[in-house]
Write a protein that holds these residues in place. Structure first.
Motif, PDB file in Angstrom:
ATOM      1  N   UNK A  24      39.585  46.064  51.847  1.00 19.27           N
ATOM      2  CA  UNK A  24      40.860  45.367  51.643  1.00 19.27           C
ATOM      3  C   UNK A  24      41.854  46.211  50.858  1.00 19.27           C
ATOM      4  N   UNK A  25      41.466  47.463  50.536  1.00 18.44           N
ATOM      5  CA  UNK A  25      42.405  48.383  49.911  1.00 18.44           C
ATOM      6  C   UNK A  25      42.528  48.245  48.419  1.00 18.44           C
ATOM      7  N   UNK A  26      41.546  47.628  47.761  1.00 18.22           N
ATOM      8  CA  UNK A  26      41.588  47.506  46.303  1.00 18.22           C
ATOM      9  C   UNK A  26      40.265  47.983  45.723  1.00 18.22           C
ATOM     10  N   UNK A  27      40.042  49.283  45.668  1.00 17.72           N
ATOM     11  CA  UNK A  27      38.768  49.802  45.182  1.00 17.72           C
ATOM     12  C   UNK A  27      38.512  49.518  43.701  1.00 17.72           C
ATOM     13  N   UNK A  28      39.548  49.315  42.941  1.00 13.19           N
ATOM     14  CA  UNK A  28      39.384  49.017  41.515  1.00 13.19           C
ATOM     15  C   UNK A  28      40.043  47.675  41.219  1.00 13.19           C
ATOM     16  N   UNK A  29      39.290  46.784  40.634  1.00 13.17           N
ATOM     17  CA  UNK A  29      39.804  45.453  40.321  1.00 13.17           C
ATOM     18  C   UNK A  29      39.686  45.213  38.825  1.00 13.17           C
ATOM     19  N   UNK A  30      40.775  44.760  38.181  1.00 13.17           N
ATOM     20  CA  UNK A  30      40.771  44.557  36.735  1.00 13.17           C
ATOM     21  C   UNK A  30      40.196  43.219  36.351  1.00 13.17           C
ATOM     22  N   UNK A  31      38.887  43.063  36.481  1.00 12.53           N
ATOM     23  CA  UNK A  31      38.246  41.797  36.129  1.00 12.53           C
ATOM     24  C   UNK A  31      37.853  41.809  34.653  1.00 12.53           C
ATOM     25  N   UNK A  32      37.949  40.657  33.996  1.00 11.51           N
ATOM     26  CA  UNK A  32      37.795  40.602  32.545  1.00 11.51           C
ATOM     27  C   UNK A  32      36.469  39.988  32.110  1.00 11.51           C
ATOM     28  N   UNK A  33      35.726  39.365  33.031  1.00  9.74           N
ATOM     29  CA  UNK A  33      34.454  38.749  32.650  1.00  9.74           C
ATOM     30  C   UNK A  33      33.622  38.452  33.889  1.00  9.74           C
ATOM     31  N   UNK A  34      32.355  38.103  33.638  1.00 10.40           N
ATOM     32  CA  UNK A  34      31.481  37.612  34.703  1.00 10.40           C
ATOM     33  C   UNK A  34      31.229  36.130  34.470  1.00 10.40           C
ATOM     34  N   UNK A  35      31.499  35.318  35.481  1.00  6.40           N
ATOM     35  CA  UNK A  35      31.205  33.895  35.436  1.00  6.40           C
ATOM     36  C   UNK A  35      29.980  33.620  36.288  1.00  6.40           C
ATOM     37  N   UNK A  36      28.951  33.065  35.672  1.00  4.11           N
ATOM     38  CA  UNK A  36      27.736  32.697  36.395  1.00  4.11           C
ATOM     39  C   UNK A  36      27.710  31.176  36.527  1.00  4.11           C
ATOM     40  N   UNK A 276      42.958  16.134  33.643  1.00  5.40           N
ATOM     41  CA  UNK A 276      43.081  17.472  34.217  1.00  5.40           C
ATOM     42  C   UNK A 276      41.931  17.782  35.185  1.00  5.40           C
ATOM     43  N   UNK A 277      42.203  18.569  36.222  1.00  2.00           N
ATOM     44  CA  UNK A 277      41.132  18.962  37.157  1.00  2.00           C
ATOM     45  C   UNK A 277      40.170  19.945  36.497  1.00  2.00           C
ATOM     46  N   UNK A 278      39.016  20.104  37.102  1.00  6.03           N
ATOM     47  CA  UNK A 278      37.979  20.969  36.545  1.00  6.03           C
ATOM     48  C   UNK A 278      38.457  22.410  36.406  1.00  6.03           C
ATOM     49  N   UNK A 279      39.263  22.873  37.350  1.00  2.98           N
ATOM     50  CA  UNK A 279      39.740  24.265  37.277  1.00  2.98           C
ATOM     51  C   UNK A 279      40.533  24.513  35.997  1.00  2.98           C
ATOM     52  N   UNK A 280      41.332  23.559  35.567  1.00  2.00           N
ATOM     53  CA  UNK A 280      42.100  23.713  34.322  1.00  2.00           C
ATOM     54  C   UNK A 280      41.180  23.696  33.108  1.00  2.00           C
ATOM     55  N   UNK A 285      38.488  27.022  28.828  1.00  2.00           N
ATOM     56  CA  UNK A 285      37.296  27.527  28.155  1.00  2.00           C
ATOM     57  C   UNK A 285      37.234  29.054  28.188  1.00  2.00           C
ATOM     58  N   UNK A 286      37.789  29.659  29.216  1.00  2.00           N
ATOM     59  CA  UNK A 286      37.731  31.116  29.332  1.00  2.00           C
ATOM     60  C   UNK A 286      38.767  31.817  28.462  1.00  2.00           C
ATOM     61  N   UNK A 287      39.679  31.060  27.861  1.00  2.00           N
ATOM     62  CA  UNK A 287      40.699  31.689  26.999  1.00  2.00           C
ATOM     63  C   UNK A 287      40.117  32.156  25.675  1.00  2.00           C
TER      64      UNK A 287
END
Length: 310
Positions: A24-36, A276-280, A285-287
């Protein structure tokens, strides 16, 4: 982009992630955490959707752990791992890997997940349903800086609340507590405006509501007054009443996204207080990934601990 892998390994999954990003043309992605996310097949779709929506604020690698039992008696004990790798538009702003663990592999989910964690990045584990009795001692929970449970997803929420109290470790939190953030903010602002001592309090909600119980314990800790629990038709928390020498401070939200705030000697005001919905909730919590000390205080209803951190 989606890549399906059958009877695979963590090494092959990592290669598929690299392949997908390059495609998809994005070899490097600036991800900040792993969510399990540890869930079952029934709740996987909603959990993944919530995590992907939260990833717009917190780009992350999401690993979804689903323990499966083979339908075939002959293969019921066969151990293997199937995976579905999603990148690009199919994974929010990060990456999603759905891991289906069969046989004995399900008993060693931490060994499967460990090689897939982002290096030098925080780990958050979320159990939408069926959380362990002691999240911090669970093999997956032990990998995480933050462990998220949800007392709304159990049959006996108040029993689960006492279990959370008994097993609490720094890093634990629960979405029943996260749902209270707007209530807590509004109550704190109301007390700042009223500038008067609270002498009594009551929380109104549907029966056996864990958020209402946490709110009552938090108020007891912060205000050092007993808090009455009043059962109403709901839904969820419907009102908080704080008695003062000058009159009653009251927040009412019987239904809908609006609440009414009443302060002594002032006209009532209508304020936004939506469910609020679960996504919010997950995004909130991730902040912050440090220990949620006020959640611990609310579990205990500990006035001295609360006052020392005020």
């Amino acid at each position: 982009m989606k890549i399906d892998l059958t009877d695979t390994t963590a090494s092959k999954i990592n290669k598929a992630l690299v392949q997908g990003r390059r495609a998809i043309g994005t070899p490097a992605v600036g991800m900040v955490l792993t969510m399990v996310i540890v869930t079952d097949e029934e709740n996987a779709y909603d959990s993944i959707k919530a995590a992907e929506e939260a990833s717009h604020e917190h780009p992350s690698r999401t690993l979804v752990v689903i323990r499966r039992v083979s339908r075939s008696p002959r293969d019921r004990t066969k151990s293997h791992l199937d995976a579905e790798v999603r990148v690009g538009a199919d994974a929010g702003t990060g990456e999603t890997v759905v891991l289906r663990l069969y046989g004995d592999t399900g008993d060693h989910a931490d060994s499967v997940v460990l090689p897939l964690l982002l290096p030098d990045a925080p780990v958050v584990v979320w159990w939408p349903v069926d959380s362990p009795e002691v999240p911090a001692k669970d093999p997956l929970g032990a990998l995480a800086q933050r462990r998220i449970t949800d007392m709304y997803a159990v049959e006996s929420p108040l029993v689960a609340l006492e279990q959370r109290l008994a097993s609490y470790a720094p890093g634990d939190t629960d979405l029943a507590w996260t749902r209270l953030t707007p209530w807590r903010s509004m109550l704190a602002a109301a007390l700042d405006q009223a500038r008067t001592e609270v002498i009594s309090a009551a929380v109104e909600s549907e029966a056996d509501n864990p958020s209402a119980e946490l709110l009552a314990r938090w108020l007891e800790a912060r205000l050092r007054v007993p808090v009455e629990r009043v059962v109403t038709a709901g839904p969820v928390v419907t009102a908080v009443r704080l008695g003062t020498a000058n009159g009653e401070i009251r927040i009412d939200r019987p239904e809908g996204p609006l609440a009414t705030l009443s302060l002594p000697g002032q006209p009532s005001r209508t304020l936004a207080l939506k469910v609020r919905p679960t996504s919010e909730l997950i995004a909130e919590e991730l902040r912050r990934l440090d220990a949620d000390e006020m959640y611990a205080v609310a579990l205990r209803g500990d006035a001295e601990a609360a006052s020392s951190r005020a």
